[in-house]
Design an enzyme around this catalytic site. Sequence first.
Site, short mmCIF file in Angstrom:
data_model
loop_
_atom_site.label_atom_id
_atom_site.label_comp_id
_atom_site.label_asym_id
_atom_site.label_seq_id
_atom_site.Cartn_x
_atom_site.Cartn_y
_atom_site.Cartn_z
N SER A 49 0.81 -1.22 0.00
CA SER A 49 0.00 0.00 0.00
C SER A 49 0.84 1.27 0.00
O SER A 49 0.30 2.36 -0.19
CB SER A 49 -0.92 0.03 1.23
N GLY A 51 5.24 3.02 -0.19
CA GLY A 51 6.68 2.83 -0.34
C GLY A 51 7.04 1.85 -1.45
O GLY A 51 6.44 1.85 -2.53
N PHE A 73 -1.79 -3.09 6.05
CA PHE A 73 -2.43 -2.74 7.31
C PHE A 73 -2.71 -1.26 7.29
O PHE A 73 -1.80 -0.45 7.50
CB PHE A 73 -1.46 -3.10 8.45
N GLU A 74 -3.92 -0.87 6.98
CA GLU A 74 -4.24 0.55 6.79
C GLU A 74 -5.56 0.88 7.45
O GLU A 74 -6.40 0.01 7.64
CB GLU A 74 -4.31 0.87 5.29
N ALA A 111 -0.67 -8.82 8.44
CA ALA A 111 -0.01 -9.86 7.64
C ALA A 111 0.70 -10.90 8.49
O ALA A 111 0.99 -12.00 8.02
CB ALA A 111 0.99 -9.20 6.69
N ALA A 139 7.13 -3.09 6.44
CA ALA A 139 7.90 -2.30 7.40
C ALA A 139 6.96 -2.09 8.56
O ALA A 139 6.01 -1.31 8.46
CB ALA A 139 8.33 -0.98 6.79
N TYR A 224 18.52 -3.19 3.12
CA TYR A 224 19.26 -1.95 2.92
C TYR A 224 20.66 -2.11 3.49
O TYR A 224 20.84 -2.71 4.55
CB TYR A 224 18.55 -0.76 3.60
N TYR A 234 22.07 2.00 11.19
CA TYR A 234 21.28 1.10 10.33
C TYR A 234 21.93 -0.29 10.25
O TYR A 234 21.52 -1.21 10.93
CB TYR A 234 21.05 1.69 8.93
N THR A 275 10.68 7.53 2.74
CA THR A 275 9.45 6.81 3.11
C THR A 275 9.16 7.14 4.57
O THR A 275 9.98 7.74 5.26
CB THR A 275 9.55 5.28 2.92
P1 NAI Z 1 6.40 1.68 4.08
O1 NAI Z 1 6.23 2.08 5.49
O2 NAI Z 1 6.24 2.70 3.01
O3 NAI Z 1 5.38 0.47 3.73
C1 NAI Z 1 5.20 -0.58 4.62
C2 NAI Z 1 4.08 -1.47 4.17
O4 NAI Z 1 3.92 -2.50 5.16
C3 NAI Z 1 2.72 -0.77 4.04
O5 NAI Z 1 2.02 -1.31 2.95
C4 NAI Z 1 1.99 -1.18 5.34
O6 NAI Z 1 0.57 -1.21 5.23
C5 NAI Z 1 2.54 -2.58 5.50
N1 NAI Z 1 2.42 -3.10 6.86
C6 NAI Z 1 3.01 -2.66 8.00
N2 NAI Z 1 2.63 -3.45 9.05
C7 NAI Z 1 1.80 -4.40 8.54
C8 NAI Z 1 1.10 -5.50 9.09
N3 NAI Z 1 1.19 -5.81 10.38
N4 NAI Z 1 0.31 -6.24 8.28
C9 NAI Z 1 0.19 -5.94 6.95
N5 NAI Z 1 0.86 -4.93 6.37
C10 NAI Z 1 1.64 -4.17 7.16
O7 NAI Z 1 7.82 0.92 3.99
P2 NAI Z 1 9.04 0.99 2.97
O8 NAI Z 1 9.97 2.05 3.37
O9 NAI Z 1 8.57 0.89 1.58
O10 NAI Z 1 9.79 -0.38 3.36
C11 NAI Z 1 9.47 -1.62 2.76
C12 NAI Z 1 10.68 -2.53 2.87
O11 NAI Z 1 11.75 -1.97 2.10
C13 NAI Z 1 11.21 -2.68 4.31
O12 NAI Z 1 11.64 -4.00 4.49
C14 NAI Z 1 12.38 -1.71 4.34
O13 NAI Z 1 13.34 -2.07 5.29
C15 NAI Z 1 12.92 -1.90 2.91
N6 NAI Z 1 13.79 -0.82 2.44
C16 NAI Z 1 13.43 0.49 2.56
C17 NAI Z 1 14.29 1.49 2.15
C18 NAI Z 1 13.93 2.95 2.28
O14 NAI Z 1 14.78 3.79 2.03
N7 NAI Z 1 12.70 3.24 2.64
C19 NAI Z 1 15.61 1.17 1.54
C20 NAI Z 1 15.83 -0.24 1.38
C21 NAI Z 1 14.97 -1.19 1.84
#
Ligand code: NAI
Length: 397
Positions: A49, A51, A73-74, A111, A139, A224, A234, A275
């Site tokens: 949903s 990022g 989870f929204e 999830a 995340a 990351y 990190y 993000t």
């Molecule tokens: P985000 O916060 O934008 O998105 C997280 C997603 O997880 C959302 O869709 C949210 O609804 C879902 N979520 C959270 N808890 C949940 C639950 N209990 N049940 C179902 N869905 C749930 O996160 P982002 O930044 O896109 O991160 C995604 C992955 O990418 C993570 O593993 C992060 O470590 C990795 N990453 C992020 C980077 C960054 O710069 N943001 C860089 C490299 C990796």
Amino acid sequence: MIIKPKIRGNFFTNAHPYGCEAFVKNQIEEAKQLTSFDGPKNVLVIGGSSGYGLSSRIALAFAAGANTVNVSFESPPKGKRTGSAGWWNNIFFQRHAKATGNVHKDFIGDAFLRSIKVDVADYLKTKLGKIDLLVYSLAAPSRTNETTGERVQSSLKTVGEPVEGHTVDLANRRLTSVRVEPATKQEIEDTVYVMGGDDWHQWVEVLRKSDLLAEGFKTIAYTYIGGETTRPIYRDGSIGRAKVHLEQTARAMQDTLSRTLGGEALVSSSKAVATKASVFIPQMPVYGACLYDVMIRRGTHETILEHKHRLFYDMVYGDKRIKDEVGRIRLDHREMEPDVQDETLRLMRGADEKGLFTLPGMNAFIDELYALNGFGFEHIDYDKPVDFDALASMKPE
Ligand code: NAI
């Protein structure tokens, strides 16, 4: 209701539905302009949903013509609450994805729970069939241990010594100092439990045992690595331990998947982007902003959608995969070029606060954080009330 950005403790507490639509639509338009490719037919995204998960979903739905199922989870709007950005991203993704003529389904829920895994498996069995790709892009701040009933928290802390650094105060466009304390042994274990590979493995196992993984099935999660400035908090911190576990999980799953299905379990190191979580990681916003600045000037900056499109087009389904010595896909190779790292570091050390906030990269980074919640789009009149009654009939499909 008139909706303008409300930021508390650097966290956006509201979102603008039509701004979120613009955010999603822009990525869809980008995906349509990029090269289309033969990729997976049926995709399950965990965390699609916002990022990286959302960009993955859009790239796969619009450039590869995939059917997509998303678990996120929204929260919906309620009373004075606008609903979360991810809620509206899902709604408007669905609305615009109808034109693909493919199936796009959303599950809203936790999830981590076994029950939702079973619900998704039941849906796949009856409606969509086997999946070719599972993207794990969660995340999450916490996870319930279903055996003990305990709520386990993840933390963004160091391992060993405390670290002081800066973050960006979004509301006032200033730097603020933050000190990060070392995690206890328990906090490290808990962070690994929430953000490591255990739940990813459980998803794959539930679907494998239900015979829902297609021949050649692939699964990918996002890690990351980053450079020297973010290393203490990190990669060498509690979240880094979780990422090591995630990477080990991929290697462990790879054996079974390649033997049984000719499949793959992959981890891709993605670049630092703006993000929700990035402002809570000290140094990350300053690093991210300076990195954006350097990469914009060098012409190597990518939008989040371009980044994920390149992952699938070049490296997962294409023949330009870059892997490191432990098998991780290095989509972050442009961020990690020594010249880029050196220049970013010089910028971080050399610029004073005023200088930092005049950098195009800093402004691009902050604008992206506002855009994540639907703010800052020129064509949207933020003084015009949003009619939630008109939006009330829109539910996740
Ligand atoms: P985000 O916060 O934008 O998105 C997280 C997603 O997880 C959302 O869709 C949210 O609804 C879902 N979520 C959270 N808890 C949940 C639950 N209990 N049940 C179902 N869905 C749930 O996160 P982002 O930044 O896109 O991160 C995604 C992955 O990418 C993570 O593993 C992060 O470590 C990795 N990453 C992020 C980077 C960054 O710069 N943001 C860089 C490299 C990796």
